[in-house]
Enzyme design. Structure first.
Site, PDB file in Angstrom:
ATOM      1  NE  ARG A  83      -3.886   0.527   1.862  1.00 15.01           N
ATOM      2  CZ  ARG A  83      -5.105   0.633   2.327  1.00 15.01           C
ATOM      3  NH1 ARG A  83      -5.210   1.229   3.451  1.00 15.01           N
ATOM      4  NH2 ARG A  83      -6.187  -0.042   2.063  1.00 15.01           N
ATOM      5  CG  HIS A 113      -8.498  -0.014  -2.783  1.00 14.69           C
ATOM      6  ND1 HIS A 113      -7.622  -1.008  -2.727  1.00 14.69           N
ATOM      7  CD2 HIS A 113      -8.918   0.429  -1.767  1.00 14.69           C
ATOM      8  CE1 HIS A 113      -7.694  -1.378  -1.464  1.00 14.69           C
ATOM      9  NE2 HIS A 113      -8.895  -0.461  -0.916  1.00 14.69           N
ATOM     10  CD  GLN A 173     -12.984  -2.038  -1.225  1.00 14.91           C
ATOM     11  OE1 GLN A 173     -12.320  -1.824  -0.245  1.00 14.91           O
ATOM     12  NE2 GLN A 173     -14.240  -2.557  -1.011  1.00 14.91           N
ATOM     13  CG  ASP A 187     -13.804   6.046  -1.065  1.00 13.60           C
ATOM     14  OD1 ASP A 187     -13.662   5.809   0.363  1.00 13.60           O
ATOM     15  OD2 ASP A 187     -12.610   6.183  -1.679  1.00 13.60           O
ATOM     16  CB  CYS A 192     -14.332   0.895  -0.204  1.00 16.49           C
ATOM     17  SG  CYS A 192     -13.636   2.695  -0.054  1.00 16.49           S
ATOM     18  NE  ARG A 245     -10.373  -5.495   0.075  1.00 11.39           N
ATOM     19  CZ  ARG A 245      -9.562  -4.342   0.526  1.00 11.39           C
ATOM     20  NH1 ARG A 245     -10.268  -3.239   1.032  1.00 11.39           N
ATOM     21  NH2 ARG A 245      -8.313  -4.386   0.564  1.00 11.39           N
TER      22      ARG A 245
HETATM   23  N1  NVA Z   1     -10.205   6.402  -1.374  1.00 13.96           N
HETATM   24  C1  NVA Z   1      -9.845   6.137  -0.035  1.00 13.96           C
HETATM   25  C2  NVA Z   1      -9.945   4.656   0.364  1.00 13.96           C
HETATM   26  C3  NVA Z   1      -9.701   4.153   1.633  1.00 13.96           C
HETATM   27  C4  NVA Z   1      -9.811   2.634   1.403  1.00 13.96           C
HETATM   28  C5  NVA Z   1      -8.397   6.618   0.340  1.00 13.96           C
HETATM   29  O1  NVA Z   1      -7.331   6.514  -0.547  1.00 13.96           O
HETATM   30  O2  NVA Z   1      -8.100   6.928   1.325  1.00 13.96           O
HETATM   31  N1   CP Z   2     -11.450  -0.366   2.246  1.00 13.44           N
HETATM   32  C1   CP Z   2     -10.170  -0.639   2.717  1.00 13.44           C
HETATM   33  O1   CP Z   2      -9.070  -0.689   1.889  1.00 13.44           O
HETATM   34  O2   CP Z   2      -9.939  -0.345   4.011  1.00 13.44           O
HETATM   35  P1   CP Z   2      -8.780  -0.095   4.799  1.00 13.44           P
HETATM   36  O3   CP Z   2      -7.794   1.203   4.357  1.00 13.44           O
HETATM   37  O4   CP Z   2      -8.993  -0.329   6.278  1.00 13.44           O
HETATM   38  O5   CP Z   2      -7.657  -1.199   4.394  1.00 13.44           O
END
Ligand code: NVA
Ligand code: CP
Length: 305
Positions: free
Chosen positions: A102, A129, A132, A224, A264, A292
């Site tokens: 990540r 993502h 997801q 989101d 998500c 997931r």
């Molecule tokens: N769009 C959000 C998704 C978190 C799972 C982010 O990148 O923070």
């Molecule tokens: N939806 C998702 O990726 O959640 P986290 O940021 O908690 O991993």
């Protein structure tokens, strides 16, 4: 080199995407028969941003299929002190069988993947993502009995989650409609790829600034956060810009009677989604979060099995 990576939904042929969803359904139905699927494999998970779902579901997926997960925060690695992603990849490749990462820029993942001899999985980047989107597609398919011809309305920021939904939905014959405020539309290269997918699949892609255009008659409503990780300083300004882009009971009333509501997570009740809709009878967010685990099991089994 030559190994498969999973950096974007665009890396998958449509048949491979469907196979992953089928695998996820099997992993969900009979978890015990998957207990040795990746036996003996070492999987390193590197997080340059926080995570609840992705981190825990990957760790559980790896260990419950007989592998071993090594969780690494970037500030505990030399990466946090300036060692390059390429050198990190070259070294970790000598120890582990897969890397789950990540990070911020998609380019960091691409550099890591090109320096690594083992599969690299995108566990979220600023651009996409894909893990997801796998869980999202599994969830819609299980709730609706199929994907082709369904309309999926995403309302809010044209962000990483929106990008992966566009790519996945358009490959699978869905009508993906995205409503964002001006200046927050999805990236044009992703929209173009999705439009090309839709030509092949019989789906369609609509990008609009009019919420009603996206959600009218929709089978799935999705949102989101308005400010993603790394955009915290813009939170206040975004709250004003996105005000009309909330999933609430007015939005629900315009959608199909059997609509499902997705997010998500993590959610901010009162911002991108109202409390009643988030916790209401149309919401499937907890099943979505569960999936997931199952989709990532299928992904790991495919890449390592
Ligand atoms: N769009 C959000 C998704 C978190 C799972 C982010 O990148 O923070
Ligand atoms: N939806 C998702 O990726 O959640 P986290 O940021 O908690 O991993």
């Amino acid at each position: 080199m030559g190994e498969r990576d999973f950096l974007s939904i665009a890396d998958l042929a449509t048949g491979e995407l469907v196979d992953l969803l089928d695998g996820a359904d099997k992993a969900k139905a009979r978890p015990s028969s998957w207990s040795s699927k990746i036996k003996g494999n070492q999987v390193a998970l590197i997080f340059e941003k926080p995570s609840t779902r992705t981190r825990v579901s990957f760790e559980v997926a790896v260990t419950s299929m007989g592998g071993h997960a090594i969780i690494l925060r970037s500030d505990e690695l030399q990466l946090g002190r300036g060692e390059t992603v390429e050198d990190t990849g070259r070294v970790l490749t000598r120890y582990v069988d897969a890397l789950v990462v990540r990070t911020f820029e998609q380019e960091r993942l691409e550099k890591l993947a090109s320096a690594s001899n083992v599969p690299v999985i995108n566990a979220l980047s600023d651009r996409s993502h894909p893990c997801q989107a796998l869980a999202d597609m599994q969830t819609i398919r299980e709730k609706k009995g199929g994907l082709e011809g369904l309309s999926l309305a995403y309302v809010g920021d044209g962000n990483n989650v929106a990008h992966s939904l566009l790519l996945a939905g358009s490959k699978l014959g869905m009508h993906v409609r995205v409503a964002t405020p001006a200046g927050y539309a999805p990236r044009s290269d992703i929209v173009l790829m999705s439009q090309q997918n839709a030509i092949d699949s019989g789906g369609s892609v609509t990008i609009t600034e009019v919420v009603a255009e996206a959600i009218s008659g929709a089978d799935v409503l999705y949102t989101d956060v308005w400010a993603s990780m790394g955009q915290e300083s813009e939170s206040q300004a975004r709250t004003e810009v996105f005000e009309r882009f909330q999933l609430n009971s007015d939005a629900l009333a315009l959608a199909d009677d059997e609509v499902i509501v997705m997010h998500c997570l993590p959610a901010h009740r009162g911002e991108e989604i109202s409390r009643d809709v988030m916790d209401g009878s149309r919401s499937v967010v907890w099943d979505q979060a569960e999936n997931r685990l199952h989709t990532q099991k299928a992904l790991l089994a495919w890449l390592l099995g």
